[in-house]
Scaffold this motif. Structure first.
Motif, short mmCIF file in Angstrom:
data_model
loop_
_atom_site.label_atom_id
_atom_site.label_comp_id
_atom_site.label_asym_id
_atom_site.label_seq_id
_atom_site.Cartn_x
_atom_site.Cartn_y
_atom_site.Cartn_z
N ARG A 198 0.86 -1.41 0.05
CA ARG A 198 -0.15 0.01 -0.15
C ARG A 198 0.88 1.19 0.11
NH1 ARG A 198 -5.15 -1.43 3.98
NH2 ARG A 198 -5.72 -3.37 2.85
N ALA A 199 1.86 1.28 -0.85
CA ALA A 199 2.65 2.47 -0.94
C ALA A 199 2.39 3.23 -1.92
CB ALA A 199 4.32 1.73 -1.26
N PRO A 200 2.49 4.70 -1.61
CA PRO A 200 2.39 5.58 -2.62
C PRO A 200 3.42 5.67 -3.77
CG PRO A 200 3.24 6.71 -0.87
CD PRO A 200 2.94 5.23 -0.18
N VAL A 201 3.21 6.18 -4.87
CA VAL A 201 4.15 6.10 -5.99
C VAL A 201 4.98 7.43 -6.17
CG1 VAL A 201 4.10 6.01 -8.59
CG2 VAL A 201 3.29 4.05 -7.07
N ILE A 202 6.18 7.49 -6.49
CA ILE A 202 6.74 8.63 -7.36
C ILE A 202 7.27 8.22 -8.65
CG2 ILE A 202 8.80 10.36 -7.22
CD1 ILE A 202 8.55 9.93 -4.07
N LEU A 203 6.42 8.87 -9.78
CA LEU A 203 6.80 8.46 -11.02
C LEU A 203 8.14 9.31 -11.47
CD1 LEU A 203 3.14 9.36 -12.56
CD2 LEU A 203 4.20 6.97 -12.24
N VAL A 204 8.85 8.45 -12.42
CA VAL A 204 10.15 8.92 -13.09
C VAL A 204 9.96 9.01 -14.36
CG1 VAL A 204 12.84 8.47 -12.99
CG2 VAL A 204 11.47 8.24 -10.89
N ASP A 205 10.39 10.09 -15.08
CA ASP A 205 10.59 10.21 -16.40
C ASP A 205 11.46 11.01 -16.94
OD1 ASP A 205 9.46 9.56 -18.97
OD2 ASP A 205 7.57 10.82 -18.88
N ASP A 206 11.57 11.22 -18.11
CA ASP A 206 12.82 11.99 -18.61
C ASP A 206 12.39 13.24 -19.04
OD1 ASP A 206 11.06 11.55 -21.17
OD2 ASP A 206 12.61 10.24 -21.80
N VAL A 207 11.29 13.73 -19.69
CA VAL A 207 10.76 15.16 -20.01
C VAL A 207 9.24 15.33 -19.84
CG1 VAL A 207 10.68 16.70 -22.11
CG2 VAL A 207 12.63 15.32 -21.74
N VAL A 208 8.94 16.39 -19.39
CA VAL A 208 7.37 16.53 -19.25
C VAL A 208 7.13 17.55 -20.08
CG1 VAL A 208 7.78 18.33 -17.27
CG2 VAL A 208 5.59 17.08 -17.63
N THR A 209 6.13 17.71 -21.13
CA THR A 209 5.82 18.52 -22.02
C THR A 209 4.40 19.36 -21.35
OG1 THR A 209 6.59 17.06 -23.71
CG2 THR A 209 5.35 18.83 -24.47
N THR A 210 3.32 18.52 -21.86
CA THR A 210 2.00 18.98 -21.22
C THR A 210 1.59 18.55 -20.07
OG1 THR A 210 0.58 17.35 -22.34
CG2 THR A 210 1.29 19.36 -23.74
N GLY A 211 2.08 17.20 -19.73
CA GLY A 211 1.95 16.49 -18.47
C GLY A 211 0.88 15.70 -18.65
N ALA A 212 0.57 15.10 -19.99
CA ALA A 212 -0.53 14.32 -20.33
C ALA A 212 -0.08 12.93 -19.99
CB ALA A 212 -0.93 14.39 -21.73
N THR A 213 1.13 12.64 -20.09
CA THR A 213 1.71 11.35 -19.80
C THR A 213 1.50 10.92 -18.30
OG1 THR A 213 3.22 11.26 -21.72
CG2 THR A 213 3.49 9.76 -19.95
N LEU A 214 1.83 11.90 -17.54
CA LEU A 214 1.86 11.75 -16.13
C LEU A 214 0.45 11.67 -15.61
CD1 LEU A 214 4.59 14.43 -14.93
CD2 LEU A 214 5.00 11.85 -15.12
N ARG A 215 -0.49 12.33 -16.14
CA ARG A 215 -1.85 12.32 -16.02
C ARG A 215 -2.41 11.05 -16.38
NH1 ARG A 215 -6.37 17.03 -15.96
NH2 ARG A 215 -7.96 15.98 -15.11
#
Length: 246
Positions: A198-215
């Protein structure tokens, strides 16, 4: 003596494999200026990500009939980056994700570690790399975000788990509207350890543009009962406008 030996080894290696920084500077695989860039203090960039903005309140003009004059927004999640996706930082990103420069990962992880710790805020959060398309992983010969997340895990002591999921189309070449409609579909047993603990998550990515992928990750993970605390990325396509004090 040690410095002299290091210099001799560097010169010898340079004869076999040219030592060139991604920015073009010769003599080192990572020049001092680019090393300093990767050591920059991470900043929050989610305010500049359109797809991450939520309407939090509406402002109305006082009077007998309230007329809307604007809305206030809040971010879906905090996102931290080392800087803007431009210039030498863009060269570093492209060299890392497409140029096989895996030696950049330790320097990137050192720069992003404070952001990971800030987002975790004392919780035993799980580091989860944003999944890449299979075709991209095959072309690059590696899963670069997973490698970064694993390195960040060793540096911060937070656990790391890969996310098995189907993703929509890649973001490159898509319009802003199309970028806002990307979807992520976690596999039935995705993030088994995260869900068990039941752990929360921190996402790791290379580049954020509009944020659609993270959303799309936030929404997809919410569907399997996983909470996302925030995200860390190397660079942001847009930086928030500086605040002015009236």
């Amino acid at each position: 003596m040690r410095d002299a030996l290091t210099a001799v080894l560097r010169e010898t290696c340079g004869l076999l494999v040219p030592l060139v920084c991604p920015c073009g500077a010769e003599g080192r695989l990572l020049c001092a200026d680019c090393a300093a860039l990767l050591a920059s203090t991470p900043v929050r960039v989610d305010a500049a990500c359109d797809a991450l903005q939520l309407v939090s309140a509406a402002r109305v003009r006082e009077g007998p009939v309230g007329e809307p004059v604007g809305v206030d927004h809040s971010s879906l999640l905090p996102v931290h980056a080392l800087g803007e996706y431009a210039g030498s930082l863009q060269d570093l990103v492209l060299a890392w994700k497409n140029g096989g420069r895996a030696h950049l990962v330790p320097a990137i992880s050192r720069g992003l570690a404070p952001a990971v710790e800030a987002v975790a805020d004392g919780d035993e959060a799980m580091l989860v790399p944003v999944p890449s398309r299979l075709s991209a992983r095959l072309r690059r010969g590696e899963d670069h975000t997973a490698l970064l997340a694993a390195t960040l895990s060793r540096r911060t002591g937070l656990p790391f788990e890969r996310l098995t999921a189907r993703t929509g189309e890649g973001q490159k070449g898509r319009s802003a509207r199309q970028r806002r409609t990307r979807h992520l579909y976690p596999a039935p047993r995705a993030l088994a350890r995260t869900r068990r603990d039941r752990a929360p998550v921190i996402l790791v990515d290379d580049v954020v543009t509009t944020g659609a992928t993270l959303r799309s990750c936030v929404e997809g993970l919410a569907g399997i009962g996983v909470d996302v605390k925030g995200a860390v990325v190397l660079a942001a396509a847009r930086m928030p406008a500086p605040r002015t004090i009236p």
